[in-house]
Design a protein around this motif. Structure first.
Motif, PDB file in Angstrom:
ATOM      1  N   CYS A  58       0.677   2.911   6.366  1.00 46.85           N
ATOM      2  CA  CYS A  58      -0.526   2.376   6.979  1.00 46.85           C
ATOM      3  C   CYS A  58      -0.187   1.152   7.813  1.00 46.85           C
ATOM      4  O   CYS A  58       0.941   0.647   7.796  1.00 46.85           O
ATOM      5  CB  CYS A  58      -1.556   1.995   5.914  1.00 46.85           C
ATOM      6  SG  CYS A  58      -1.048   0.574   4.910  1.00 46.85           S
ATOM      7  N   VAL A  59      -1.180   0.693   8.524  1.00 53.02           N
ATOM      8  CA  VAL A  59      -1.146  -0.636   9.123  1.00 53.02           C
ATOM      9  C   VAL A  59      -2.305  -1.417   8.527  1.00 53.02           C
ATOM     10  O   VAL A  59      -3.330  -0.836   8.152  1.00 53.02           O
ATOM     11  CB  VAL A  59      -1.247  -0.587  10.663  1.00 53.02           C
ATOM     12  CG1 VAL A  59      -0.026   0.043  11.264  1.00 53.02           C
ATOM     13  CG2 VAL A  59      -2.506   0.151  11.103  1.00 53.02           C
ATOM     14  N   VAL A 110       0.834  -1.205   0.000  1.00 49.70           N
ATOM     15  CA  VAL A 110       0.000   0.000   0.000  1.00 49.70           C
ATOM     16  C   VAL A 110       0.865   1.249   0.000  1.00 49.70           C
ATOM     17  O   VAL A 110       0.593   2.222  -0.720  1.00 49.70           O
ATOM     18  CB  VAL A 110      -0.959  -0.013   1.210  1.00 49.70           C
ATOM     19  CG1 VAL A 110      -1.720   1.312   1.309  1.00 49.70           C
ATOM     20  CG2 VAL A 110      -1.945  -1.171   1.099  1.00 49.70           C
ATOM     21  N   GLU A 111       1.943   1.253   0.767  1.00 45.49           N
ATOM     22  CA  GLU A 111       2.809   2.435   0.785  1.00 45.49           C
ATOM     23  C   GLU A 111       3.554   2.586  -0.538  1.00 45.49           C
ATOM     24  O   GLU A 111       3.692   3.701  -1.062  1.00 45.49           O
ATOM     25  CB  GLU A 111       3.808   2.354   1.935  1.00 45.49           C
ATOM     26  CG  GLU A 111       4.699   3.591   2.012  1.00 45.49           C
ATOM     27  CD  GLU A 111       5.468   3.689   3.316  1.00 45.49           C
ATOM     28  OE1 GLU A 111       6.103   4.740   3.537  1.00 45.49           O
ATOM     29  OE2 GLU A 111       5.429   2.721   4.116  1.00 45.49           O
ATOM     30  N   GLU A 112       4.003   1.469  -1.108  1.00 49.73           N
ATOM     31  CA  GLU A 112       4.747   1.540  -2.367  1.00 49.73           C
ATOM     32  C   GLU A 112       3.868   1.998  -3.520  1.00 49.73           C
ATOM     33  O   GLU A 112       4.270   2.834  -4.333  1.00 49.73           O
ATOM     34  CB  GLU A 112       5.348   0.168  -2.693  1.00 49.73           C
ATOM     35  CG  GLU A 112       6.094   0.125  -4.012  1.00 49.73           C
ATOM     36  CD  GLU A 112       6.604  -1.261  -4.353  1.00 49.73           C
ATOM     37  OE1 GLU A 112       7.033  -1.455  -5.503  1.00 49.73           O
ATOM     38  OE2 GLU A 112       6.566  -2.156  -3.476  1.00 49.73           O
ATOM     39  N   PRO A 122      -4.763   4.057   7.523  1.00 52.80           N
ATOM     40  CA  PRO A 122      -3.638   4.980   7.266  1.00 52.80           C
ATOM     41  C   PRO A 122      -3.056   5.505   8.575  1.00 52.80           C
ATOM     42  O   PRO A 122      -3.782   5.754   9.540  1.00 52.80           O
ATOM     43  CB  PRO A 122      -4.290   6.109   6.460  1.00 52.80           C
ATOM     44  CG  PRO A 122      -5.543   5.512   5.891  1.00 52.80           C
ATOM     45  CD  PRO A 122      -6.020   4.521   6.911  1.00 52.80           C
ATOM     46  N   ARG A 123      -1.750   5.669   8.595  1.00 51.46           N
ATOM     47  CA  ARG A 123      -1.106   6.268   9.756  1.00 51.46           C
ATOM     48  C   ARG A 123      -1.410   7.766   9.779  1.00 51.46           C
ATOM     49  O   ARG A 123      -1.518   8.409   8.734  1.00 51.46           O
ATOM     50  CB  ARG A 123       0.404   6.036   9.715  1.00 51.46           C
ATOM     51  CG  ARG A 123       0.783   4.567   9.880  1.00 51.46           C
ATOM     52  CD  ARG A 123       2.273   4.401  10.090  1.00 51.46           C
ATOM     53  NE  ARG A 123       2.630   2.996  10.265  1.00 51.46           N
ATOM     54  CZ  ARG A 123       2.558   2.343  11.418  1.00 51.46           C
ATOM     55  NH1 ARG A 123       2.134   2.988  12.508  1.00 51.46           N
ATOM     56  NH2 ARG A 123       2.906   1.081  11.497  1.00 51.46           N
ATOM     57  N   ALA A 124      -1.566   8.310  10.992  1.00 48.36           N
ATOM     58  CA  ALA A 124      -1.874   9.728  11.134  1.00 48.36           C
ATOM     59  C   ALA A 124      -0.733  10.567  10.574  1.00 48.36           C
ATOM     60  O   ALA A 124       0.438  10.318  10.859  1.00 48.36           O
ATOM     61  CB  ALA A 124      -2.106  10.061  12.603  1.00 48.36           C
ATOM     62  N   ARG A 125      -1.086  11.565   9.780  1.00 42.90           N
ATOM     63  CA  ARG A 125      -0.066  12.444   9.204  1.00 42.90           C
ATOM     64  C   ARG A 125       0.380  13.506  10.197  1.00 42.90           C
ATOM     65  O   ARG A 125       1.451  14.060  10.068  1.00 42.90           O
ATOM     66  CB  ARG A 125      -0.604  13.093   7.930  1.00 42.90           C
ATOM     67  CG  ARG A 125      -0.834  12.062   6.833  1.00 42.90           C
ATOM     68  CD  ARG A 125      -1.427  12.675   5.593  1.00 42.90           C
ATOM     69  NE  ARG A 125      -1.645  11.635   4.589  1.00 42.90           N
ATOM     70  CZ  ARG A 125      -1.067  11.620   3.410  1.00 42.90           C
ATOM     71  NH1 ARG A 125      -0.216  12.556   3.080  1.00 42.90           N
ATOM     72  NH2 ARG A 125      -1.327  10.657   2.549  1.00 42.90           N
TER      73      ARG A 125
END
Length: 267
Positions: free
Chosen positions: A241-242, A233-235, A256-259
């Motif tokens: 994210c987790v 997902v990140e790539e 998604p990880r908090a920005r």
């Protein structure tokens, strides 16, 4: 069941390759979700698979036959397509729209048969649009209109069904209604279905197989639990994210990880 596959497929718009040398086959009797970031070629691939867009190179085959060589009516009896923004004829009722799905089955002498009407009734029942049969398509809500278009595609009675972003512009309730119809269709008839989706959680929940595209190529494909990793997902999407098990279905859920941190004021 028919097998639809792309072989070294290149599709172009304005001379620019959007899908480039792609190989993919839709698993027979399964629901495949095609996902990826905007502009990666998802809808273009579906247009190529359905013969709406001719290949610049490579080919698409249906049971080993080049779809470009199949007569249009013969292809329509084997493959149904719901495009992204279909346009209904003016002043057509829901039943009138669904009846258009029987066109590929009409002979040269025409004639509406009991089998044609039975197919229309089945499509209306499956999509819950029987009560709308006399309503004009233009007067329907977005969710009702989408179900009517799906009914048209079902009335074709093809073993292959391609859906281009069937949940776009729908609220959450109507998105789930449409996806439930797809799931019920596949479970009851074993049809092969491919659909372009944006929501990764919905794709993981409703699809047996994922094809993840990036820049017109396949980044990954396989079962959702195998494909949807935090690294992928990140790539592909550029979103840290987790990935957790969905508490309802145990399918992958992207968080998604908090920005940035947010402080919550005390009541």
């Amino acid at each position: 069941m028919p097998l639809l596959a792309a072989h070294a497929l290149t599709l172009r718009y304005g001379g620019r390759p959007v899908v480039d040398g792609l190989d993919v086959a839709l698993p027979e009797g399964k629901v495949t979700a095609i996902v990826g970031p905007n502009g990666c070629g998802k809808s273009t691939l579906l247009r190529g698979l359905s013969r709406l867009l001719a290949p610049a190179a490579g080919q698409v085959t249906l049971d080993g036959e080049d779809v470009q060589r199949l007569p249009a009516k013969a292809l329509a009896r084997r493959l149904g397509l719901l495009p992204q923004q279909p346009t209904a004829p003016e002043a057509v009722t829901v039943e009138g729209l669904v009846r258009l799905g029987r066109y590929p089955h009409q002979g040269m002498l025409g004639g509406w048969s009991p089998a044609d009407q039975a197919a229309v009734e089945r499509a209306l029942e499956l999509t819950g649009t029987g009560g709308l049969r006399d309503r004009l398509v233009d007067e329907l809500s977005g969710g009702q209109r989408q179900r009517a278009w799906i009914a048209l595609a079902l009335a074709q009675e093809t073993d292959l069904l391609l859906l281009d972003e069937p949940t776009t512009f729908l609220d959450l309730r109507h998105q789930l209604e449409v996806l439930d119809i797809v799931a019920r269709l596949q479970a009851e008839s074993g049809r092969t279905v491919a659909m372009v989706l944006h929501d990764l959680g919905q794709a993981a929940r409703y699809a047996d197989h994922l094809v993840v595209l990036t820049a017109g190529a396949v980044a990954a494909e396989g079962a959702p639990a195998e494909v949807l990793t935090a690294e992928l997902v990140e790539e592909v999407f550029g979103v840290p994210c987790v990935v957790l098990p969905d508490p309802e279905t145990a399918t992958p859920l992207i968080v998604p990880r908090a920005r940035r941190s947010r402080s919550v004021a005390a009541p």
